[in-house]
Structure formats: structure tokens, C-alpha cells
Enzyme design. Structure first.
Site, PDB file in Angstrom:
ATOM      1  N   ASP A  67      37.451  16.330   7.360  1.00 36.88           N
ATOM      2  CA  ASP A  67      37.200  17.047   6.119  1.00 36.88           C
ATOM      3  C   ASP A  67      36.165  16.248   5.329  1.00 36.88           C
ATOM      4  O   ASP A  67      36.291  15.022   5.208  1.00 36.88           O
ATOM      5  CB  ASP A  67      38.495  17.184   5.309  1.00 36.88           C
ATOM      6  CG  ASP A  67      38.375  18.199   4.207  1.00 36.88           C
ATOM      7  OD1 ASP A  67      38.440  19.398   4.514  1.00 36.88           O
ATOM      8  OD2 ASP A  67      38.217  17.784   3.038  1.00 36.88           O
ATOM      9  N   ASN A  85      28.250  20.763  -4.089  1.00 36.27           N
ATOM     10  CA  ASN A  85      27.961  22.166  -4.403  1.00 36.27           C
ATOM     11  C   ASN A  85      27.854  22.390  -5.914  1.00 36.27           C
ATOM     12  O   ASN A  85      26.960  23.096  -6.377  1.00 36.27           O
ATOM     13  CB  ASN A  85      29.027  23.090  -3.828  1.00 36.27           C
ATOM     14  CG  ASN A  85      28.740  23.491  -2.404  1.00 36.27           C
ATOM     15  OD1 ASN A  85      27.618  23.448  -1.931  1.00 36.27           O
ATOM     16  ND2 ASN A  85      29.780  23.903  -1.704  1.00 36.27           N
ATOM     17  N   HIS A 113      24.487  25.116  -3.891  1.00 31.94           N
ATOM     18  CA  HIS A 113      24.947  25.488  -2.552  1.00 31.94           C
ATOM     19  C   HIS A 113      23.899  25.214  -1.473  1.00 31.94           C
ATOM     20  O   HIS A 113      24.245  24.971  -0.319  1.00 31.94           O
ATOM     21  CB  HIS A 113      25.376  26.959  -2.524  1.00 31.94           C
ATOM     22  CG  HIS A 113      26.626  27.195  -3.306  1.00 31.94           C
ATOM     23  ND1 HIS A 113      27.862  26.872  -2.821  1.00 31.94           N
ATOM     24  CD2 HIS A 113      26.824  27.683  -4.558  1.00 31.94           C
ATOM     25  CE1 HIS A 113      28.781  27.158  -3.726  1.00 31.94           C
ATOM     26  NE2 HIS A 113      28.171  27.649  -4.798  1.00 31.94           N
ATOM     27  N   ASP A 169      24.804  23.314   1.848  1.00 28.23           N
ATOM     28  CA  ASP A 169      24.476  23.800   3.194  1.00 28.23           C
ATOM     29  C   ASP A 169      23.696  22.760   3.985  1.00 28.23           C
ATOM     30  O   ASP A 169      23.917  22.580   5.188  1.00 28.23           O
ATOM     31  CB  ASP A 169      23.682  25.109   3.118  1.00 28.23           C
ATOM     32  CG  ASP A 169      24.532  26.301   2.724  1.00 28.23           C
ATOM     33  OD1 ASP A 169      25.774  26.172   2.652  1.00 28.23           O
ATOM     34  OD2 ASP A 169      23.943  27.377   2.481  1.00 28.23           O
ATOM     35  N   ASP A 197      34.595  23.022   4.434  1.00 31.35           N
ATOM     36  CA  ASP A 197      34.136  21.656   4.693  1.00 31.35           C
ATOM     37  C   ASP A 197      35.035  20.959   5.707  1.00 31.35           C
ATOM     38  O   ASP A 197      35.141  19.746   5.738  1.00 31.35           O
ATOM     39  CB  ASP A 197      34.072  20.857   3.393  1.00 31.35           C
ATOM     40  CG  ASP A 197      35.422  20.722   2.698  1.00 31.35           C
ATOM     41  OD1 ASP A 197      36.390  21.390   3.118  1.00 31.35           O
ATOM     42  OD2 ASP A 197      35.513  19.943   1.736  1.00 31.35           O
ATOM     43  N   ARG A 211      32.191   5.785  16.475  1.00 32.37           N
ATOM     44  CA  ARG A 211      30.768   6.037  16.747  1.00 32.37           C
ATOM     45  C   ARG A 211      30.167   6.992  15.718  1.00 32.37           C
ATOM     46  O   ARG A 211      28.974   6.934  15.439  1.00 32.37           O
ATOM     47  CB  ARG A 211      30.580   6.639  18.147  1.00 32.37           C
ATOM     48  CG  ARG A 211      30.559   5.654  19.257  1.00 32.37           C
ATOM     49  CD  ARG A 211      30.014   6.247  20.554  1.00 32.37           C
ATOM     50  NE  ARG A 211      30.450   7.585  20.870  1.00 32.37           N
ATOM     51  CZ  ARG A 211      31.520   7.900  21.587  1.00 32.37           C
ATOM     52  NH1 ARG A 211      32.291   6.942  22.069  1.00 32.37           N
ATOM     53  NH2 ARG A 211      31.825   9.159  21.836  1.00 32.37           N
TER      54      ARG A 211
END
Length: 188
Positions: A68, A76, A81, A85, A111, A131
Site C-alpha cells: 500500500d 493527490n 491527481h 497518476d 493505492d 530489492r
């Protein structure tokens, strides 16, 4: 065949259509039905179908990774937005590079991302998650205005009966890490 008055074959008539555009549109629709439009990762529907397919298969153990993005709403809300994005696209590109082609890497919510790693023990999944941090750190150095922060949890299933529980454990661990980060940030 094309025949003359004596019914002798004089040649043939061929009718054809170029269906290139139709085939390209078909490919775009197929891609759109299984991929997220912002990140180009698999979407939730594809993830659910692959989870069922893997559950019925023999590629055990399977490790679930739930990620998450932290502070995504703030990006945002403060930067718009379009910036959100961009952050999603960048993170999608990064996780696509870190995980294997046979792994199911999907954006399953605003998300939230889920990855199913077939034939992967917990220790190997932990290495993959570690990683992930290096390219994220590099991204953050190059993009100080839109940094990626994330919380992650994993769960490993040895059998098909354990897969849903492994996914729940991964989700719980991810939220626990997210809560711990918020608590730590509030104290600082």
C-alpha cells in the site's frame, strides 16, 4: 471460380478485407480487460482469476505480497491527481522490473498492489521486497517532490487451502507496518 458460357473455368474471383485495425482494436480491448489503465499492471479482475488458477495448480509454495502506498492521498490532495497518476505509473514500472515475469503483479485498489509469487518461499519473497527498496530510493532521489513511500506485508501458503489465509496475513502485516509508521511519524 469464374466460368465462361461453356462452363469452363477462366479464372477466379477473390474478395478480401484488411482486418488489421479490427485485430488491433481487439488486442486493445483484451489488454484493457485485464490491465489497469494507469499502471499497465494487471487489474483486480485478472488478479482474482489468476489466484483461482494458481490455487488449483501445483506451484507451491505461493507467497502473497500486499503493498500500500503511504501518503498517496496527500499527493493527490496537494499536487493533484495528475501527480498521483504519475506516482502510480512510476511505482508500477518499478515493481514490474523487480518481480519475475511469471509473478502476478496487480493494482487491486487505488493505492494498493498485490503480487502472487508462485514457487516462492518466504525468504525469497523477503529478498524481492528488499530489492524493491533500491529503485524506490533512486526514484525518490530523482523525484524529491513526488516520493514513493510504501508499507508491505507478506504471507506464504504451502497448499491451496492456505492461500486465502496467506493473503489475509499479508494484508494484516501491511496494515500493521502502515500503522507503526504513522505512530512513529506522530512521535517525531
Amino acid at each position: 471460380p469464374w466460368r465462361n458460357a461453356n462452363r469452363e473455368i477462366m479464372g477466379s474471383i477473390v474478395v478480401f478485407s484488411d482486418i488489421t485495425e479490427w485485430k488491433l482494436a481487439e488486442e486493445r480491448l483484451h489488454f484493457a480487460s485485464s490491465h489497469d489503465e494507469v499502471t499497465s499492471l494487471y487489474n483486480r479482475n485478472f488478479y482474482e482469476e489468476e489466484k483461482k488458477r494458481l490455487q488449483a495448480g501445483r506451484r507451491w509454495p505461493i507467497t502473497a505480497v500486499i503493498i500500500d502506498l503511504d501518503e498517496f492521498k496527500a499527493v493527490n490532495d496537494t499536487l493533484g491527481h495528475t501527480a498521483g497518476d504519475l506516482l502510480l505509473r512510476d511505482f508500477g514500472r518499478i515493481i514490474r522490473q523487480v518481480f519475475r515475469a511469471e509473478d502476478v503483479v496487480a493494482r487491486i485498489g487505488g493505492d494498493e498492489f498485490a503480487i502472487l509469487l508462485p514457487e516462492t518461499e518466504k525468504s525469497t519473497a523477503k529478498e524481492a521486497v528488499e530489492r524493491l527498496q533500491k529503485p524506490v530510493t533512486k526514484h525518490n532521489e530523482n523525484n524529491p517532490e513526488i516520493k514513493i513511500h510504501f508499507s508491505v506485508g507478506t504471507g506464504t501458503a504451502k497448499t491451496s487451502e492456505e492461500l486465502e489465509d496467506a493473503i489475509r496475513r499479508a494484508d494484516t502485516r501491511m496494515y500493521r507496518e502502515k500503522k507503526q509508521k504513522k505512530h512513529t511519524n506522530c512521535q517525531n
